[in-house]
Design an enzyme around this catalytic site. Sequence first.
Site, PDB file in Angstrom:
ATOM      1  N   GLN A 112      -4.852  11.424   3.403  1.00  0.00           N
ATOM      2  CA  GLN A 112      -4.347  12.557   3.860  1.00  0.00           C
ATOM      3  C   GLN A 112      -3.240  12.573   3.201  1.00  0.00           C
ATOM      4  O   GLN A 112      -2.224  11.869   2.665  1.00  0.00           O
ATOM      5  CB  GLN A 112      -4.785  12.656   5.624  1.00  0.00           C
ATOM      6  CG  GLN A 112      -3.276  11.036   5.670  1.00  0.00           C
ATOM      7  CD  GLN A 112      -3.430  10.637   7.347  1.00  0.00           C
ATOM      8  OE1 GLN A 112      -2.484  10.576   8.263  1.00  0.00           O
ATOM      9  NE2 GLN A 112      -4.964  10.283   8.067  1.00  0.00           N
ATOM     10  N   HIS A 114       0.866  14.655   5.162  1.00  0.00           N
ATOM     11  CA  HIS A 114       1.443  15.448   5.310  1.00  0.00           C
ATOM     12  C   HIS A 114       2.426  16.783   5.596  1.00  0.00           C
ATOM     13  O   HIS A 114       2.733  16.299   3.945  1.00  0.00           O
ATOM     14  CB  HIS A 114       2.469  14.818   6.785  1.00  0.00           C
ATOM     15  CG  HIS A 114       1.766  13.875   7.073  1.00  0.00           C
ATOM     16  ND1 HIS A 114       0.896  13.646   8.146  1.00  0.00           N
ATOM     17  CD2 HIS A 114       2.332  12.268   7.683  1.00  0.00           C
ATOM     18  CE1 HIS A 114       0.005  12.828   8.640  1.00  0.00           C
ATOM     19  NE2 HIS A 114       1.335  11.479   8.072  1.00  0.00           N
ATOM     20  N   GLU A 131       7.139   9.351   8.149  1.00  0.00           N
ATOM     21  CA  GLU A 131       6.388   8.187   8.932  1.00  0.00           C
ATOM     22  C   GLU A 131       6.985   6.556   7.962  1.00  0.00           C
ATOM     23  O   GLU A 131       7.397   6.882   6.993  1.00  0.00           O
ATOM     24  CB  GLU A 131       5.295   8.138   9.320  1.00  0.00           C
ATOM     25  CG  GLU A 131       4.488   8.134   7.912  1.00  0.00           C
ATOM     26  CD  GLU A 131       2.865   8.491   8.400  1.00  0.00           C
ATOM     27  OE1 GLU A 131       2.752   8.373   9.999  1.00  0.00           O
ATOM     28  OE2 GLU A 131       2.425   9.011   7.587  1.00  0.00           O
ATOM     29  N   HIS A 192      -1.706   9.182   0.967  1.00  0.00           N
ATOM     30  CA  HIS A 192      -1.877   8.550   1.779  1.00  0.00           C
ATOM     31  C   HIS A 192      -3.071   7.885   2.403  1.00  0.00           C
ATOM     32  O   HIS A 192      -3.295   8.910   2.666  1.00  0.00           O
ATOM     33  CB  HIS A 192      -0.352   8.114   2.240  1.00  0.00           C
ATOM     34  CG  HIS A 192      -0.743   8.239   3.443  1.00  0.00           C
ATOM     35  ND1 HIS A 192       0.181  10.259   3.798  1.00  0.00           N
ATOM     36  CD2 HIS A 192      -0.570   8.247   4.919  1.00  0.00           C
ATOM     37  CE1 HIS A 192      -0.013  10.316   5.140  1.00  0.00           C
ATOM     38  NE2 HIS A 192      -0.294   9.766   6.048  1.00  0.00           N
ATOM     39  N   ARG A 212      -5.999  16.723   6.682  1.00  0.00           N
ATOM     40  CA  ARG A 212      -7.208  15.512   5.484  1.00  0.00           C
ATOM     41  C   ARG A 212      -7.706  15.631   4.249  1.00  0.00           C
ATOM     42  O   ARG A 212      -8.119  16.838   4.226  1.00  0.00           O
ATOM     43  CB  ARG A 212      -8.411  15.044   6.619  1.00  0.00           C
ATOM     44  CG  ARG A 212      -7.865  14.641   7.532  1.00  0.00           C
ATOM     45  CD  ARG A 212      -9.022  13.691   8.814  1.00  0.00           C
ATOM     46  NE  ARG A 212      -8.961  14.085  10.260  1.00  0.00           N
ATOM     47  CZ  ARG A 212      -9.196  15.091  11.409  1.00  0.00           C
ATOM     48  NH1 ARG A 212      -9.365  16.226  10.687  1.00  0.00           N
ATOM     49  NH2 ARG A 212      -8.013  14.763  12.629  1.00  0.00           N
TER      50      ARG A 212
END
Length: 344
Positions: A112, A114, A131, A192, A212
């Site tokens: 996926q 972001h 993150e 990642h 995704r």
Amino acid sequence: MKPYPMKFVPVYKEKVWGGRTLEQLGRELPGGPDAQIGESWELVDLATTSVSGGGGGSERSVIANGVLAGKTLAEAIALMGDGVMGYLPLSDDGGFPILLKYLDANENLSVQVHPSPEYAASHDDAFLKSESWYIVDRRPGATIYKGIHEGVTPEQMRAALEANTDEAVVPLMIEVPVEPGDCHYLPSGTCHALGGGILVAEVQTPSDTTFRVYDWGRTGRELHVEQAIACIDFGPVDTGEIEKRVVREGEGVKMTRLVNCEHFVLEKVEAEAGFGDEVGGGATAQPMAWMVVAGGLTLGELELVAGDTLLLPAGMDAAAVSVGDEGASWLEVRFPKAESGALA
């Protein structure tokens, strides 16, 4: 009303890749023994979530202790304002500017990405999600996937995703073995995947926008290939300075800076049995959050064990820290331009 250290009711999310590892932290998980709990949202204050991520609608942590028990973090901020936040601004949608989770990857999470900063700036329904993954535990041989190999083009990636096989997709990604205590920063735009057999503590910006691109042969979940291709930062992830470890030691305590990015500062505190100190009482002008990852300690009248998450408001009174016979380790989340905590 005087601010005080706040614990929260975990928000559990069932996922196809989840498991029951969180029971090792003493958690009573919802559902029967076959319910696959993939995420525990420890501290969250989101006005909206994505349908495929958080399930749609808002998600706000409920306070579990003290006079504000039963109220949300948002309500506490509305009641006490600067007493909770100090001079830390709220997020763009008016919430607390960090999201803390545990992820139990019994199987591989989807490959996926972001939203990139450019994509988020031009799409009102997309939000940055940078993150950090702190590896709490792992099965031997477990790996994560972090970034795309040098030289891979968007056209090659698209062709691999259309083939939709491990043989086509996995060789394009950078596979990284992990051990307990490792920490990885994944800025928004990084392609990642969290590999199976890993339990992580995740510290992230307050968003759950996820595109995704590959789901390891699973069916029934939406893929977002076009959006992802527009967001992927092709090539290896350059986070060397962000992940540069800085160690400071004192009597009975060691602090290791794991991540220092534009959104948050993440440090690991390792304290020996019997260590004592004090936090709060005007030592910081911003809040801090703790995620206890090993051992036990007390903060004032609160007893904390592995798996506990705590918010320390900016305006709280001084509270004594006392570490138990087994020692303790916790992650301390602070914010850029904030003063170091009393244990720094």
